[in-house]
Design an enzyme around this catalytic site. Structure first.
Site, PDB file in Angstrom:
ATOM      1  N   HIS A 185       0.841  -1.198   0.000  1.00 45.49           N
ATOM      2  CA  HIS A 185       0.000   0.000   0.000  1.00 45.49           C
ATOM      3  C   HIS A 185       0.882   1.257   0.000  1.00 45.49           C
ATOM      4  O   HIS A 185       0.692   2.160  -0.814  1.00 45.49           O
ATOM      5  CB  HIS A 185      -0.914  -0.033   1.232  1.00 45.49           C
ATOM      6  CG  HIS A 185      -1.778   1.180   1.400  1.00 45.49           C
ATOM      7  ND1 HIS A 185      -3.141   1.140   1.267  1.00 45.49           N
ATOM      8  CD2 HIS A 185      -1.472   2.470   1.677  1.00 45.49           C
ATOM      9  CE1 HIS A 185      -3.636   2.362   1.450  1.00 45.49           C
ATOM     10  NE2 HIS A 185      -2.643   3.183   1.711  1.00 45.49           N
ATOM     11  N   GLU A 186       1.851   1.287   0.900  1.00 45.05           N
ATOM     12  CA  GLU A 186       2.702   2.480   0.992  1.00 45.05           C
ATOM     13  C   GLU A 186       3.572   2.633  -0.252  1.00 45.05           C
ATOM     14  O   GLU A 186       3.852   3.742  -0.692  1.00 45.05           O
ATOM     15  CB  GLU A 186       3.578   2.426   2.255  1.00 45.05           C
ATOM     16  CG  GLU A 186       2.791   2.384   3.568  1.00 45.05           C
ATOM     17  CD  GLU A 186       1.709   3.455   3.677  1.00 45.05           C
ATOM     18  OE1 GLU A 186       1.951   4.591   3.222  1.00 45.05           O
ATOM     19  OE2 GLU A 186       0.622   3.160   4.196  1.00 45.05           O
ATOM     20  N   HIS A 208       1.754   4.524  -2.967  1.00 43.72           N
ATOM     21  CA  HIS A 208       1.885   5.976  -2.798  1.00 43.72           C
ATOM     22  C   HIS A 208       3.255   6.430  -3.316  1.00 43.72           C
ATOM     23  O   HIS A 208       3.391   7.389  -4.057  1.00 43.72           O
ATOM     24  CB  HIS A 208       1.804   6.367  -1.316  1.00 43.72           C
ATOM     25  CG  HIS A 208       0.433   6.263  -0.705  1.00 43.72           C
ATOM     26  ND1 HIS A 208      -0.653   6.933  -1.213  1.00 43.72           N
ATOM     27  CD2 HIS A 208      -0.018   5.599   0.388  1.00 43.72           C
ATOM     28  CE1 HIS A 208      -1.713   6.669  -0.449  1.00 43.72           C
ATOM     29  NE2 HIS A 208      -1.356   5.852   0.513  1.00 43.72           N
TER      30      HIS A 208
END
Ligand code: ZN
Ligand code: ZN
Length: 163
Positions: A77-78, A81
């Protein structure tokens, strides 16, 4: 697989760094060139991407309260980004590019709940009346609807126990 809890100790920062770099190469085909660290100040968030430094913070509670699949899911998820931001694409949760990439790499949409102290979770114990198999659940369930997976026998609530 990487062992995250070495003899009950937290994973080392270097190991986290290595894991993030590996996940990045394996799932994004792009290197992670910044720093990944554990940040104890994160409360309920699993991870955080810093727009200015491009570094990633991870909640050490992820190691205590979840499993390694969850940690990898949060890392993915990170990294969504991270890579989208660095390549100038929409990197926010609402962006289509973010949603698409997250799905492609199998990242977690939300961090599982990390609230609460380190108190043991309540576990409910049920037992099959026929084959005596013990079933442990975190939530109570309707014993009229759910039967023993092994023999289809009736389950009976025994007691709440601490894990
Ligand atoms: Zn996010
Ligand atoms: Zn049974």
């Amino acid at each position: 697989m990487v062992s995250f809890l070495k003899g009950g100790n937290f994973m080392e920062t270097e190991e986290l760094q290595e894991l993030v770099e590996t996940v990045s190469l394996n799932f994004f085909d792009r290197p992670f060139r910044h720093k990944a660290v554990f940040n104890k100040r994160l409360r309920t968030t699993g991870g955080r991407y810093h727009l200015k430094t491009h570094n990633l913070d991870f909640n050490p509670k992820l190691l205590l309260k979840t499993d390694e699949n969850t940690l990898v899911g949060v890392i993915k998820h990170e990294l969504c980004h991270y890579h989208l931001h660095l390549s100038g694409e929409g990197y926010q949760h609402k962006d289509k590019t973010f949603k698409k990439l997250l799905k492609e790499v199998g990242g977690l949409r939300f961090t599982p709940s990390l609230t609460g102290k380190n108190e043991p979770k309540r576990v409910l114990k049920y037992q099959c009346l026929t084959c005596k198999t013990v079933v442990k659940r975190q939530r109570c369930f309707d014993t009229d609807k759910y039967v023993c997976a092994k023999c289809r026998g009736k389950l009976q609530f025994v007691e709440p126990i601490k894990s």
